[in-house]
Design a protein around this motif. Sequence first.
Motif, PDB file in Angstrom:
ATOM      1  N   LYS A 107     132.942  14.829  65.529  1.00  0.00           N
ATOM      2  CA  LYS A 107     133.348  14.083  64.268  1.00  0.00           C
ATOM      3  C   LYS A 107     133.861  15.165  63.274  1.00  0.00           C
ATOM      4  O   LYS A 107     134.716  15.038  62.559  1.00  0.00           O
ATOM      5  CB  LYS A 107     131.971  13.771  63.720  1.00  0.00           C
ATOM      6  N   GLU A 108     133.562  16.407  63.529  1.00  0.00           N
ATOM      7  CA  GLU A 108     134.249  17.632  62.566  1.00  0.00           C
ATOM      8  C   GLU A 108     135.534  17.609  62.597  1.00  0.00           C
ATOM      9  O   GLU A 108     136.640  17.706  61.881  1.00  0.00           O
ATOM     10  CB  GLU A 108     133.408  18.969  63.033  1.00  0.00           C
ATOM     11  N   ASP A 109     136.040  17.645  64.152  1.00  0.00           N
ATOM     12  CA  ASP A 109     137.234  17.605  64.545  1.00  0.00           C
ATOM     13  C   ASP A 109     138.198  16.525  63.845  1.00  0.00           C
ATOM     14  O   ASP A 109     139.268  16.606  63.420  1.00  0.00           O
ATOM     15  CB  ASP A 109     137.512  17.808  66.127  1.00  0.00           C
ATOM     16  N   ASN A 110     137.674  15.400  64.251  1.00  0.00           N
ATOM     17  CA  ASN A 110     138.211  14.151  63.744  1.00  0.00           C
ATOM     18  C   ASN A 110     138.201  14.099  62.206  1.00  0.00           C
ATOM     19  O   ASN A 110     139.374  13.792  61.732  1.00  0.00           O
ATOM     20  CB  ASN A 110     137.297  13.031  64.077  1.00  0.00           C
ATOM     21  N   ASP A 111     137.488  14.663  61.462  1.00  0.00           N
ATOM     22  CA  ASP A 111     137.459  14.926  59.997  1.00  0.00           C
ATOM     23  C   ASP A 111     138.706  15.666  59.569  1.00  0.00           C
ATOM     24  O   ASP A 111     139.353  15.202  58.548  1.00  0.00           O
ATOM     25  CB  ASP A 111     136.259  15.287  59.174  1.00  0.00           C
ATOM     26  N   ILE A 112     138.749  16.754  60.183  1.00  0.00           N
ATOM     27  CA  ILE A 112     140.065  17.741  59.941  1.00  0.00           C
ATOM     28  C   ILE A 112     141.281  16.933  60.197  1.00  0.00           C
ATOM     29  O   ILE A 112     142.384  17.182  59.481  1.00  0.00           O
ATOM     30  CB  ILE A 112     140.022  19.180  60.634  1.00  0.00           C
ATOM     31  N   GLN A 113     141.278  16.193  61.250  1.00  0.00           N
ATOM     32  CA  GLN A 113     142.550  15.393  61.854  1.00  0.00           C
ATOM     33  C   GLN A 113     142.865  14.186  60.637  1.00  0.00           C
ATOM     34  O   GLN A 113     144.116  14.079  60.444  1.00  0.00           O
ATOM     35  CB  GLN A 113     142.628  14.847  63.049  1.00  0.00           C
ATOM     36  N   MET A 114     141.834  13.719  60.261  1.00  0.00           N
ATOM     37  CA  MET A 114     141.941  12.551  59.298  1.00  0.00           C
ATOM     38  C   MET A 114     142.390  13.035  58.048  1.00  0.00           C
ATOM     39  O   MET A 114     143.187  12.616  57.260  1.00  0.00           O
ATOM     40  CB  MET A 114     140.582  11.853  59.092  1.00  0.00           C
ATOM     41  N   LYS A 115     142.015  14.276  57.747  1.00  0.00           N
ATOM     42  CA  LYS A 115     142.322  15.135  56.503  1.00  0.00           C
ATOM     43  C   LYS A 115     143.924  15.321  56.544  1.00  0.00           C
ATOM     44  O   LYS A 115     144.591  15.036  55.347  1.00  0.00           O
ATOM     45  CB  LYS A 115     141.551  16.342  56.113  1.00  0.00           C
ATOM     46  N   PHE A 116     144.566  15.795  57.526  1.00  0.00           N
ATOM     47  CA  PHE A 116     145.889  16.252  57.538  1.00  0.00           C
ATOM     48  C   PHE A 116     146.666  14.893  57.731  1.00  0.00           C
ATOM     49  O   PHE A 116     147.822  14.758  57.273  1.00  0.00           O
ATOM     50  CB  PHE A 116     145.986  17.209  58.680  1.00  0.00           C
ATOM     51  N   ASP A 117     146.046  13.765  58.403  1.00  0.00           N
ATOM     52  CA  ASP A 117     146.726  12.447  58.302  1.00  0.00           C
ATOM     53  C   ASP A 117     146.989  11.878  57.122  1.00  0.00           C
ATOM     54  O   ASP A 117     148.082  11.337  56.595  1.00  0.00           O
ATOM     55  CB  ASP A 117     146.105  11.518  59.383  1.00  0.00           C
ATOM     56  N   ARG A 118     145.985  11.914  56.517  1.00  0.00           N
ATOM     57  CA  ARG A 118     145.963  11.368  54.769  1.00  0.00           C
ATOM     58  C   ARG A 118     146.957  12.405  53.938  1.00  0.00           C
ATOM     59  O   ARG A 118     147.763  11.845  53.121  1.00  0.00           O
ATOM     60  CB  ARG A 118     144.666  11.208  54.441  1.00  0.00           C
ATOM     61  N   ALA A 201     147.080  21.321  61.286  1.00  0.00           N
ATOM     62  CA  ALA A 201     145.804  20.597  61.711  1.00  0.00           C
ATOM     63  C   ALA A 201     145.271  21.254  63.226  1.00  0.00           C
ATOM     64  O   ALA A 201     143.964  21.560  63.081  1.00  0.00           O
ATOM     65  CB  ALA A 201     145.850  19.154  61.729  1.00  0.00           C
ATOM     66  N   GLN A 202     146.220  21.496  63.940  1.00  0.00           N
ATOM     67  CA  GLN A 202     145.625  22.025  65.173  1.00  0.00           C
ATOM     68  C   GLN A 202     145.202  23.274  65.087  1.00  0.00           C
ATOM     69  O   GLN A 202     144.047  23.738  65.844  1.00  0.00           O
ATOM     70  CB  GLN A 202     146.867  21.963  66.195  1.00  0.00           C
ATOM     71  N   PHE A 203     145.459  24.142  64.271  1.00  0.00           N
ATOM     72  CA  PHE A 203     145.277  25.450  64.078  1.00  0.00           C
ATOM     73  C   PHE A 203     143.868  25.244  63.322  1.00  0.00           C
ATOM     74  O   PHE A 203     142.868  26.201  63.903  1.00  0.00           O
ATOM     75  CB  PHE A 203     146.016  26.394  63.184  1.00  0.00           C
ATOM     76  N   GLU A 204     143.682  24.426  62.385  1.00  0.00           N
ATOM     77  CA  GLU A 204     142.552  24.405  61.757  1.00  0.00           C
ATOM     78  C   GLU A 204     141.462  23.843  62.716  1.00  0.00           C
ATOM     79  O   GLU A 204     140.300  24.444  62.520  1.00  0.00           O
ATOM     80  CB  GLU A 204     142.619  23.573  60.549  1.00  0.00           C
ATOM     81  N   ILE A 205     141.657  22.945  63.566  1.00  0.00           N
ATOM     82  CA  ILE A 205     140.904  22.237  64.564  1.00  0.00           C
ATOM     83  C   ILE A 205     140.179  23.484  65.667  1.00  0.00           C
ATOM     84  O   ILE A 205     139.037  23.898  65.937  1.00  0.00           O
ATOM     85  CB  ILE A 205     141.298  21.087  65.381  1.00  0.00           C
ATOM     86  N   LEU A 206     141.238  24.421  66.068  1.00  0.00           N
ATOM     87  CA  LEU A 206     141.001  25.429  66.813  1.00  0.00           C
ATOM     88  C   LEU A 206     139.962  26.485  66.143  1.00  0.00           C
ATOM     89  O   LEU A 206     139.061  26.970  66.679  1.00  0.00           O
ATOM     90  CB  LEU A 206     142.407  26.116  67.256  1.00  0.00           C
ATOM     91  N   GLU A 207     140.371  26.858  64.862  1.00  0.00           N
ATOM     92  CA  GLU A 207     139.476  27.806  64.092  1.00  0.00           C
ATOM     93  C   GLU A 207     138.002  27.160  63.845  1.00  0.00           C
ATOM     94  O   GLU A 207     137.164  27.755  64.055  1.00  0.00           O
ATOM     95  CB  GLU A 207     139.989  28.012  62.894  1.00  0.00           C
ATOM     96  N   HIS A 208     137.854  25.877  63.776  1.00  0.00           N
ATOM     97  CA  HIS A 208     136.678  25.319  63.540  1.00  0.00           C
ATOM     98  C   HIS A 208     135.897  25.292  65.023  1.00  0.00           C
ATOM     99  O   HIS A 208     134.648  25.642  65.173  1.00  0.00           O
ATOM    100  CB  HIS A 208     136.810  24.034  63.220  1.00  0.00           C
ATOM    101  N   ARG A 209     136.543  25.084  66.186  1.00  0.00           N
ATOM    102  CA  ARG A 209     135.769  25.310  67.278  1.00  0.00           C
ATOM    103  C   ARG A 209     135.317  26.591  67.710  1.00  0.00           C
ATOM    104  O   ARG A 209     134.213  26.815  68.410  1.00  0.00           O
ATOM    105  CB  ARG A 209     137.070  24.727  68.414  1.00  0.00           C
ATOM    106  N   LEU A 210     136.071  27.530  67.460  1.00  0.00           N
ATOM    107  CA  LEU A 210     135.872  29.006  67.897  1.00  0.00           C
ATOM    108  C   LEU A 210     134.629  29.382  66.627  1.00  0.00           C
ATOM    109  O   LEU A 210     133.607  30.161  67.306  1.00  0.00           O
ATOM    110  CB  LEU A 210     137.004  29.976  67.420  1.00  0.00           C
ATOM    111  N   GLN A 211     134.469  28.900  65.781  1.00  0.00           N
ATOM    112  CA  GLN A 211     133.362  28.983  64.690  1.00  0.00           C
ATOM    113  C   GLN A 211     132.187  28.338  65.338  1.00  0.00           C
ATOM    114  O   GLN A 211     131.354  29.047  65.216  1.00  0.00           O
ATOM    115  CB  GLN A 211     133.661  28.763  63.382  1.00  0.00           C
TER     116      GLN A 211
END
Length: 382
Positions: A107-118, A201-211
């Motif tokens: 869900k967290e990854d999907n929220d980031i992706q949806m944010k950038f899609d919008r 968006a991919q960089f932000e998803i990667l940052e979130h996954r590392l955190q």
Amino acid sequence: MQILSFNFLLYTICGMWRPIKWSSKCSKMLYSVFTCFSMYLLISLTLTQLLDIILVIDNVDDFAMISLNLLSLISVIFKAVNAIIRRDKIVHLIEILQKKPCRAYNKEDNDIQMKFDRLIRSYSIKYTSLASISATGSIIGGMLNILEGQLAYRTWVPYDYTSPLLFSITSIQECVTIIFASIVNVATETTILGFCLQICAQFEILEHRLQRMAKEKKKETFRISLNDASNETGKLSEHILHHLCIIRLAKMFNNVFSQVFFIQFFISLMVLCLTLYHLSSHMTFADIAPLIVYTFFLFLQIFIYCWAGNEVMLKSTGLSETVYQIDWILMPINERKDLLMIMKRSTRPIIFTSSFLVTLSLESYGSLLKASYSAFNLLQQS
């Protein structure tokens, strides 16, 4: 294709992008005919304006005005051809974004992706609205020329268009071509913007996954089994592969659109010089009002490229700071070395270029404006 759906819809409308879901031979053939028709309109208007410059124009003011449209059309043709011949590579970019490790896992990854899609859709719609204003002004100017008994746009045609039928067909063809050219422009700019923000968006998803990985590590007990340690190492390896995938994605994107970057910057520099020169020599409001709108849109057009590239550059270098701020002290030495590898690679920013001449950054945008002003001063003194 969900990613950049609005942007590729614009390409589809102007005949440069057959929808991937179309599988029947009949639909493919019909759309290929539509593509050929669209390219015919763009090339024919470009050639007739070029012939008008060569055969008819005999003063600097007319040359400057016609050259504005001619150079813009040449840029549009390059963008259209790039979208057609590199269709497979563009589809491959979309497929990479929709597969592991780029796709959203939770869900967290999907929220980031949806944010950038919008965000991409919002920017694309706003940019399309602004471009529509410029295109509408150009069409209205063409209609006024038609009412005065002239062609919508000044061209040299190899036939007598004085008959009402030929005059109407030629004028309608020119207006339709300008509409198609505007859509190709908007589709290309918003697609490039969209891909850049998808990389962000991919960089932000990667940052979130590392955190998230660091937080999970912190919750664990200090005594873990060998299997758990290997699982953590495997997770970190996935993040390293994700980082390398983003870098490869950016490189592929640069290869697909590098010629577009060069053509856009080179032609924009020339068009800005000619526009500023024409504005300085025509001070009546009726003459300069359309050019002011055109110049504003041209500045915005270049800004879109530079801002998007600058965002990717900042995101790529910001990853090292994110890695440094996580609780890497709790990790084993081998995992720290892996994180150090990510930080080391992040010190080299992702920069979109075309050879050594064009770099997409806000610094390049300022340099372009300075070069345009210098060239304008040179033209004014000559």
